[in-house]
Write a protein that holds these residues in place. Structure first.
Motif, short mmCIF file in Angstrom:
data_model
loop_
_atom_site.label_atom_id
_atom_site.label_comp_id
_atom_site.label_asym_id
_atom_site.label_seq_id
_atom_site.Cartn_x
_atom_site.Cartn_y
_atom_site.Cartn_z
N VAL A 1 0.83 -1.20 0.00
CA VAL A 1 0.00 0.00 0.00
C VAL A 1 0.87 1.26 0.00
N GLU A 2 1.90 1.29 0.83
CA GLU A 2 2.74 2.47 0.95
C GLU A 2 3.56 2.72 -0.31
N LEU A 3 4.10 1.65 -0.89
CA LEU A 3 4.88 1.79 -2.12
C LEU A 3 4.00 2.24 -3.28
N SER A 4 2.80 1.68 -3.36
CA SER A 4 1.86 2.08 -4.41
C SER A 4 1.49 3.55 -4.26
N TYR A 5 1.31 3.97 -3.02
CA TYR A 5 0.97 5.38 -2.76
C TYR A 5 2.09 6.30 -3.23
N GLU A 6 3.32 5.95 -2.91
CA GLU A 6 4.47 6.77 -3.33
C GLU A 6 4.53 6.88 -4.85
N LYS A 7 4.33 5.77 -5.52
CA LYS A 7 4.37 5.76 -6.98
C LYS A 7 3.25 6.63 -7.56
N GLU A 8 2.05 6.51 -7.01
CA GLU A 8 0.91 7.30 -7.48
C GLU A 8 1.14 8.78 -7.28
N GLN A 9 1.81 9.15 -6.18
CA GLN A 9 2.09 10.56 -5.92
C GLN A 9 3.01 11.14 -6.98
N ILE A 10 4.02 10.40 -7.35
CA ILE A 10 4.97 10.87 -8.38
C ILE A 10 4.26 10.99 -9.73
N GLU A 11 3.49 9.95 -10.07
CA GLU A 11 2.79 9.97 -11.36
C GLU A 11 1.73 11.07 -11.41
N ALA A 12 1.05 11.32 -10.28
CA ALA A 12 0.04 12.38 -10.24
C ALA A 12 0.69 13.75 -10.43
N LYS A 13 1.86 13.93 -9.85
CA LYS A 13 2.57 15.21 -10.00
C LYS A 13 2.94 15.46 -11.46
N ILE A 14 3.41 14.41 -12.13
CA ILE A 14 3.78 14.53 -13.55
C ILE A 14 2.56 14.86 -14.40
N THR A 15 1.45 14.16 -14.11
CA THR A 15 0.21 14.40 -14.86
C THR A 15 -0.32 15.80 -14.62
N ARG A 16 -0.30 16.23 -13.36
CA ARG A 16 -0.82 17.55 -12.99
C ARG A 16 -0.05 18.67 -13.68
N GLN A 17 1.25 18.47 -13.80
CA GLN A 17 2.10 19.49 -14.42
C GLN A 17 2.20 19.35 -15.94
N GLU A 18 1.52 18.33 -16.47
CA GLU A 18 1.44 18.11 -17.91
C GLU A 18 2.83 18.16 -18.57
N ARG A 19 3.67 17.27 -18.11
CA ARG A 19 5.04 17.21 -18.63
C ARG A 19 5.55 15.78 -18.60
N GLU A 20 6.72 15.59 -19.18
CA GLU A 20 7.38 14.29 -19.14
C GLU A 20 8.08 14.11 -17.80
N ALA A 21 8.25 12.87 -17.41
CA ALA A 21 8.95 12.59 -16.15
C ALA A 21 10.42 12.95 -16.27
N THR A 22 10.96 13.50 -15.20
CA THR A 22 12.39 13.80 -15.18
C THR A 22 13.16 12.50 -15.04
N GLU A 23 14.47 12.59 -15.24
CA GLU A 23 15.31 11.39 -15.09
C GLU A 23 15.24 10.86 -13.66
N GLU A 24 15.19 11.77 -12.70
CA GLU A 24 15.12 11.38 -11.29
C GLU A 24 13.79 10.69 -11.00
N GLU A 25 12.69 11.22 -11.53
CA GLU A 25 11.37 10.63 -11.32
C GLU A 25 11.26 9.26 -11.98
N THR A 26 11.83 9.13 -13.16
CA THR A 26 11.80 7.85 -13.86
C THR A 26 12.54 6.79 -13.05
N ALA A 27 13.69 7.18 -12.50
CA ALA A 27 14.47 6.24 -11.68
C ALA A 27 13.71 5.87 -10.41
N ALA A 28 13.02 6.86 -9.81
CA ALA A 28 12.27 6.60 -8.58
C ALA A 28 11.11 5.64 -8.84
N ILE A 29 10.41 5.83 -9.96
CA ILE A 29 9.30 4.94 -10.30
C ILE A 29 9.81 3.52 -10.57
#
Length: 239
Positions: free
Chosen positions: A107-135
């Motif tokens: 549950v916690e890991l899924s939540y972290e992943k969803e938070q990163i993906e939601a931020k990318i979607t909200r900002q309407e941009r591609e994932a950064t290299e750091e975000e891609t590595a985190a996911i």
């Protein structure tokens, strides 16, 4: 029915309360005494001090891999019943705790992943290299946790059929360190003491016997994969 008193620190006894009456018929001489009965095969103080290590459960768990010690100053059928009940109770308790822990991590890991993906979607941009590595790292951890859950379910399934008393539960036996069955459950050993069949202070593992053919056996040990190197979050991320 839980086992009662223990013969010493960290040592499990053969005194199932349902069987104490039967055991008392073959009681050893009082402490510190020596009698002709000992020569005739009755247990002595030396026999009362004997024990063996028995392993069962998750072999990647330190306590399970070490095994539990059992007093062998009792009849074989009482010894096997004590091992069966202890193994089932110990592993089921472990599985409940571990299952809840692993599901919390998922549950916690899924939540972290969803938070990163939601931020990318909200900002309407591609994932950064750091975000891609985190996911990618979160996906790897999630895969590990899901695999651990599957291994845990597979392991605890081996204990099906061990409930009930000695007449209704499936039989168990022990394997020595070389992997050979000790054949404690054979009728020839029914009237023997466990210390007459087992080697004191040696380590054994438990197998469940198939009622359709006791040559078929299921080892009551299993392995849940090691945890990820990086620790998972203990508390849910802040919203």
């Amino acid at each position: 029915t839980p086992l009662r008193s223990s013969p010493g620190p960290g040592r499990l006894g053969c005194n199932d309360p349902n069987q104490e009456r039967q055991q008392s018929r073959f009681a050893a001489p009082p402490s510190g005494t020596f009698s002709a009965g000992a020569i005739a095969g009755r247990p002595t103080m030396a026999a009362a001090e004997k024990f063996v290590w028995v392993k069962f459960g998750d072999m990647n768990n330190e306590e399970h891999a070490k095994g539990q010690s059992f007093n062998v100053h009792c009849h074989v059928n009482i010894f096997l019943d004590a091992v069966r009940m202890t193994a089932k109770r110990t592993v089921e308790d472990y599985a409940r705790t571990r299952d809840a822990q692993l599901k919390r991590f998922v549950v916690e890991l899924s939540y972290e992943k969803e938070q990163i993906e939601a931020k990318i979607t909200r900002q309407e941009r591609e994932a950064t290299e750091e975000e891609t590595a985190a996911i990618a790292l979160l996906d790897e951890k999630l895969a590990t946790r899901q695999k651990q859950l599957e291994e845990l379910v597979e392991g605890i399934t081996k204990y099906k059929g061990l409930s009930g008393n000695a007449l209704t539960a499936l039989k168990i036996d022990l394997l020595n360190e070389g992997g050979s069955k000790v054949n404690m459950s054979d009728e020839a050993n029914a009237t023997k003491y466990a210390y007459e069949v087992l080697d004191a202070k040696k380590t054994y593992s438990v197998v469940k016997l198939d009622p359709e053919g006791e040559e078929q056996q299921v080892e009551l040990s299993f392995s849940v994969s090691a945890d990820p190197v990086d620790p998972d979050p203990v508390d849910p991320p802040a919203a």
